[in-house]
Design an enzyme around this catalytic site. Structure first.
Site, PDB file in Angstrom:
ATOM      1  CB  THR A   1     -19.824  14.244  12.587  1.00  0.00           C
ATOM      2  OG1 THR A   1     -19.602  15.645  12.626  1.00  0.00           O
ATOM      3  CG2 THR A   1     -20.296  13.890  11.182  1.00  0.00           C
ATOM      4  CG  ASP A   2     -21.419  18.782  15.158  1.00  0.00           C
ATOM      5  OD1 ASP A   2     -20.569  18.428  14.306  1.00  0.00           O
ATOM      6  OD2 ASP A   2     -21.197  19.675  15.988  1.00  0.00           O
ATOM      7  CD  GLU A   3     -18.048  18.697  10.135  1.00  0.00           C
ATOM      8  OE1 GLU A   3     -18.012  18.584   8.911  1.00  0.00           O
ATOM      9  OE2 GLU A   3     -17.079  19.052  10.823  1.00  0.00           O
TER      10      GLU A   3
ATOM     11  CE1 TYR B   1     -15.828  12.938   8.619  1.00  0.00           C
ATOM     12  CE2 TYR B   1     -16.888  15.016   9.167  1.00  0.00           C
ATOM     13  CZ  TYR B   1     -16.431  13.761   9.541  1.00  0.00           C
ATOM     14  OH  TYR B   1     -16.588  13.340  10.842  1.00  0.00           O
TER      15      TYR B   1
ATOM     16  CE  LYS C   1     -18.836   9.818  10.509  1.00  0.00           C
ATOM     17  NZ  LYS C   1     -18.129   8.599  11.026  1.00  0.00           N
TER      18      LYS C   1
HETATM   19  P1  NAD Z   1      -8.869   9.907  13.031  1.00  0.00           P
HETATM   20  O1  NAD Z   1      -8.710  10.396  11.648  1.00  0.00           O
HETATM   21  O2  NAD Z   1      -7.979  10.434  14.096  1.00  0.00           O
HETATM   22  O3  NAD Z   1      -8.711   8.312  13.064  1.00  0.00           O
HETATM   23  C1  NAD Z   1      -9.335   7.485  12.127  1.00  0.00           C
HETATM   24  C2  NAD Z   1      -8.795   6.064  12.306  1.00  0.00           C
HETATM   25  O4  NAD Z   1      -9.520   5.212  11.404  1.00  0.00           O
HETATM   26  C3  NAD Z   1      -7.308   5.919  11.958  1.00  0.00           C
HETATM   27  O5  NAD Z   1      -6.657   5.119  12.915  1.00  0.00           O
HETATM   28  C4  NAD Z   1      -7.336   5.237  10.587  1.00  0.00           C
HETATM   29  O6  NAD Z   1      -6.195   4.416  10.318  1.00  0.00           O
HETATM   30  C5  NAD Z   1      -8.596   4.401  10.695  1.00  0.00           C
HETATM   31  N1  NAD Z   1      -9.146   4.093   9.363  1.00  0.00           N
HETATM   32  C6  NAD Z   1      -9.362   4.970   8.336  1.00  0.00           C
HETATM   33  N2  NAD Z   1      -9.835   4.294   7.259  1.00  0.00           N
HETATM   34  C7  NAD Z   1      -9.918   2.989   7.614  1.00  0.00           C
HETATM   35  C8  NAD Z   1     -10.341   1.817   6.944  1.00  0.00           C
HETATM   36  N3  NAD Z   1     -10.759   1.839   5.664  1.00  0.00           N
HETATM   37  N4  NAD Z   1     -10.314   0.633   7.603  1.00  0.00           N
HETATM   38  C9  NAD Z   1      -9.897   0.592   8.897  1.00  0.00           C
HETATM   39  N5  NAD Z   1      -9.452   1.666   9.582  1.00  0.00           N
HETATM   40  C10 NAD Z   1      -9.466   2.858   8.942  1.00  0.00           C
HETATM   41  O7  NAD Z   1     -10.398  10.137  13.379  1.00  0.00           O
HETATM   42  P2  NAD Z   1     -11.073  10.652  14.744  1.00  0.00           P
HETATM   43  O8  NAD Z   1     -10.963  12.127  14.815  1.00  0.00           O
HETATM   44  O9  NAD Z   1     -10.591   9.822  15.867  1.00  0.00           O
HETATM   45  O10 NAD Z   1     -12.613  10.319  14.431  1.00  0.00           O
HETATM   46  C11 NAD Z   1     -13.160   9.046  14.771  1.00  0.00           C
HETATM   47  C12 NAD Z   1     -14.627   9.017  14.385  1.00  0.00           C
HETATM   48  O11 NAD Z   1     -15.333  10.043  15.060  1.00  0.00           O
HETATM   49  C13 NAD Z   1     -14.884   9.238  12.900  1.00  0.00           C
HETATM   50  O12 NAD Z   1     -15.936   8.385  12.507  1.00  0.00           O
HETATM   51  C14 NAD Z   1     -15.334  10.683  12.810  1.00  0.00           C
HETATM   52  O13 NAD Z   1     -16.211  10.893  11.720  1.00  0.00           O
HETATM   53  C15 NAD Z   1     -16.054  10.845  14.127  1.00  0.00           C
HETATM   54  N6  NAD Z   1     -16.083  12.196  14.685  1.00  0.00           N
HETATM   55  C16 NAD Z   1     -14.925  12.854  14.928  1.00  0.00           C
HETATM   56  C17 NAD Z   1     -14.963  14.111  15.531  1.00  0.00           C
HETATM   57  C18 NAD Z   1     -13.702  14.882  15.838  1.00  0.00           C
HETATM   58  O14 NAD Z   1     -13.804  16.013  16.294  1.00  0.00           O
HETATM   59  N7  NAD Z   1     -12.515  14.325  15.645  1.00  0.00           N
HETATM   60  C19 NAD Z   1     -16.188  14.681  15.849  1.00  0.00           C
HETATM   61  C20 NAD Z   1     -17.361  13.992  15.533  1.00  0.00           C
HETATM   62  C21 NAD Z   1     -17.294  12.726  14.979  1.00  0.00           C
HETATM   63  O1  DAU Z   2     -18.032  18.841  14.224  1.00  0.00           O
HETATM   64  C1  DAU Z   2     -17.460  17.573  14.246  1.00  0.00           C
HETATM   65  C2  DAU Z   2     -16.320  17.501  13.250  1.00  0.00           C
HETATM   66  O2  DAU Z   2     -15.238  18.256  13.807  1.00  0.00           O
HETATM   67  C3  DAU Z   2     -15.874  16.075  12.961  1.00  0.00           C
HETATM   68  O3  DAU Z   2     -16.928  15.374  12.367  1.00  0.00           O
HETATM   69  C4  DAU Z   2     -14.637  16.051  12.051  1.00  0.00           C
HETATM   70  O4  DAU Z   2     -14.177  14.716  11.909  1.00  0.00           O
HETATM   71  C5  DAU Z   2     -13.554  16.891  12.701  1.00  0.00           C
HETATM   72  O5  DAU Z   2     -12.442  16.967  11.847  1.00  0.00           O
HETATM   73  C6  DAU Z   2     -14.063  18.297  13.021  1.00  0.00           C
HETATM   74  O6  DAU Z   2     -14.337  19.013  11.779  1.00  0.00           O
HETATM   75  P1  DAU Z   2     -13.974  20.567  11.617  1.00  0.00           P
HETATM   76  O7  DAU Z   2     -13.831  20.890  10.202  1.00  0.00           O
HETATM   77  O8  DAU Z   2     -14.901  21.390  12.432  1.00  0.00           O
HETATM   78  O9  DAU Z   2     -12.526  20.553  12.383  1.00  0.00           O
HETATM   79  P2  DAU Z   2     -11.160  21.309  12.024  1.00  0.00           P
HETATM   80  O10 DAU Z   2     -10.255  21.124  13.208  1.00  0.00           O
HETATM   81  O11 DAU Z   2     -10.627  20.947  10.687  1.00  0.00           O
HETATM   82  O12 DAU Z   2     -11.608  22.822  11.953  1.00  0.00           O
HETATM   83  C7  DAU Z   2     -12.211  23.461  13.061  1.00  0.00           C
HETATM   84  C8  DAU Z   2     -12.557  24.876  12.651  1.00  0.00           C
HETATM   85  O13 DAU Z   2     -11.326  25.614  12.462  1.00  0.00           O
HETATM   86  C9  DAU Z   2     -13.264  24.964  11.311  1.00  0.00           C
HETATM   87  O14 DAU Z   2     -14.181  26.047  11.374  1.00  0.00           O
HETATM   88  C10 DAU Z   2     -12.172  25.261  10.302  1.00  0.00           C
HETATM   89  C11 DAU Z   2     -11.191  26.070  11.110  1.00  0.00           C
HETATM   90  N1  DAU Z   2      -9.738  25.897  10.780  1.00  0.00           N
HETATM   91  C12 DAU Z   2      -9.244  24.655  10.653  1.00  0.00           C
HETATM   92  C13 DAU Z   2      -7.914  24.444  10.383  1.00  0.00           C
HETATM   93  C14 DAU Z   2      -7.326  23.069  10.223  1.00  0.00           C
HETATM   94  C15 DAU Z   2      -8.939  27.030  10.669  1.00  0.00           C
HETATM   95  O15 DAU Z   2      -9.404  28.163  10.819  1.00  0.00           O
HETATM   96  N2  DAU Z   2      -7.610  26.824  10.419  1.00  0.00           N
HETATM   97  C16 DAU Z   2      -7.055  25.592  10.253  1.00  0.00           C
HETATM   98  O16 DAU Z   2      -5.822  25.482   9.999  1.00  0.00           O
END
Ligand code: NAD
Ligand code: DAU
Length: 374
Positions: free
Chosen positions: A133-135, A158, A162
């Site tokens: 992630t970019d975080e 988190y 990562k």
């Molecule tokens: P998600 O939470 O939707 O899905 C996570 C999946 O991993 C689920 O199916 C869960 O059951 C499985 N999982 C969790 N713990 C596990 C374990 N111990 N063993 C096996 N499976 C397990 O997540 P996502 O949003 O699809 O994110 C996927 C990946 O991308 C993550 O590594 C996250 O850090 C990264 N990522 C997500 C975003 C985003 O915006 N969603 C952005 C950047 C990076």
């Molecule tokens: O940047 C990549 C990341 O993006 C991933 O690594 C994470 O897995 C993914 O969850 C996401 O993280 P964020 O914290 O940026 O996503 P989230 O959707 O939780 O929040 C997006 C922005 O909106 C953040 O600035 C917090 C804000 N927010 C979030 C929620 C859930 C609100 O203002 N209200 C809300 O109810």
């Protein structure tokens, strides 16, 4: 790539990636999805692809922290490639309960790396691709973008977990020569996202006439990336990326949270006008916007410089934010049953029915593994 291990394939991005792979004409390989089936997992997200490609798409219930089981599965399936999505992914949850994040994101990644190292020895025709992630880069001021060379500065449990996993992955490359790549991407959005993240929370609350919660002043900026573009970037890196290299993935989609929420409201007004939605009781969607207490340590701005990926591998995003938002809103509206199931706890019942409960993972790979394989 003949046999691909996808971890977390029942999650948001993992399930989109598996569907993306099976849409690629040139893809003739097999996918084995390892997923623990946490609250965020959703077997329904893979139903169609599993039915259509029965012989080439299998799911196994597996906690990636379970070294023994992960090892057995490497021996059983002889993976040529690992695409590692499985993680605890929600920042808010990490603030209130960091333990699972340390377990899955750090120990789980370690367990996969160890299994890959043991199974692959000196093989160079394999790949361990880690999704990050970019975080990990921290928070930006008004200007500038994250590059691959930006020093790590994670702020939440988190992002710290990562960051730790990224370092482990690179360490296995430098120390043991494991052919790894990492991609660090910005906020994904699109179909099948679990309704805890900003976009689905707002969309679903709006349809139901509930408040749309915006943390703090709503001026935090995220760089939105349509999930299918993320999937195509990952596949490009796996096939063309250089081992030991990191690639940033971005969507050219910088926007404040308030702007994004207003964009969702506008898209909804076009598709389901508030005047026709009884839950709104005469209000407009945007009237539901409610500023709430800020997230502790809330990163102010993320923006991604993906020029390395464009320059070296010829990738760039293809779906703009306006188009992506319309597609996403339309998908949720026509898949409301998915939303209802995810929120009703039906998946816990599904798990009981198919696996006999969480404690009973005795039917493991290598032995009587049939009950675990779908
Ligand atoms: P998600 O939470 O939707 O899905 C996570 C999946 O991993 C689920 O199916 C869960 O059951 C499985 N999982 C969790 N713990 C596990 C374990 N111990 N063993 C096996 N499976 C397990 O997540 P996502 O949003 O699809 O994110 C996927 C990946 O991308 C993550 O590594 C996250 O850090 C990264 N990522 C997500 C975003 C985003 O915006 N969603 C952005 C950047 C990076
Ligand atoms: O940047 C990549 C990341 O993006 C991933 O690594 C994470 O897995 C993914 O969850 C996401 O993280 P964020 O914290 O940026 O996503 P989230 O959707 O939780 O929040 C997006 C922005 O909106 C953040 O600035 C917090 C804000 N927010 C979030 C929620 C859930 C609100 O203002 N209200 C809300 O109810």
């Amino acid at each position: 790539m003949r046999t691909i291990l996808v971890t977390g394939g029942y999650g948001f991005i993992g399930s989109n990636f598996i569907r993306y792979l099976f849409r690629q004409k040139g893809f003739k390989g097999r996918v084995v999805n390892l997923d623990k089936l946490t609250y965020a997992a959703n077997p329904d997200s893979l139903k169609e692809v599993t039915a259509k490609f029965k012989a080439r798409c299998t799911s196994v219930k597996c906690d990636i922290c379970d070294h023994e089981l992960v090892d057995k599965l490497f021996k059983k399936y002889r993976f040529d490639c690992v695409v590692h999505f499985a993680a605890e992914s929600h920042v808010d949850r990490s603030i209130y309960g960091p333990k699972d994040f340390v377990e899955t994101n750090i120990h789980g990644t370690f367990s996969l790396l160890e299994a890959a190292r043991a199974a692959w020895a000196d093989r160079k025709d394999v790949r361990f691709h880690h999704i990050s992630t970019d975080e990990v880069y921290g928070s930006l001021g008004r200007t500038g973008k994250f590059k691959e060379t930006t020093p790590y500065d994670p702020r939440s449990p988190y992002s710290a977990s990562k960051a730790a996993s990224d370092h482990l992955v690179m360490a296995y490359h430098h120390t043991y020569g494991l052919p790894v790549t990492i991609s660090n991407c910005s906020n994904n959005y699109g179909p099948y996202q679990f309704p805890e993240k900003l976009l689905p929370v707002v969309l679903i609350n709006a349809i139901e006439g509930k408040p749309l919660p915006i943390y703090g002043d709503g001026k935090n900026v995220r760089d939105w990336l349509y999930v299918e573009d993320h999937c195509s970037a990952i596949w490009r890196v796996i096939n063309k990326g250089r081992p030991g290299r990191t690639y940033n993935v971005g969507g050219d989609g910088e926007m404040t949270n308030l702007e994004l929420v207003k964009g969702i409201c506008d898209a909804l007004e076009k598709l389901v006008p508030s005047s026709e939605n009884k839950a709104l009781k005469g209000k407009r969607y945007a009237d539901l916007i409610t500023f709430v207490k800020d997230r502790p340590g809330h990163d102010r701005r993320y923006a991604i410089d993906y020029s390395r990926l464009r320059r070296e591998l010829g990738w760039q995003p293809s779906v703009g934010l306006a188009e992506g938002l319309c597609r996403t809103v339309a998908w949720y509206l026509s898949n409301w049953q998915w939303v209802t199931l995810v929120r009703s706890g039906e998946y816990r019942k599904w798990e009981e029915k198919n696996y006999g409960g969480r404690g009973k993972t005795a039917a493991r790979a290598g032995g009587r593994g049939r009950r675990n394989a779908r």
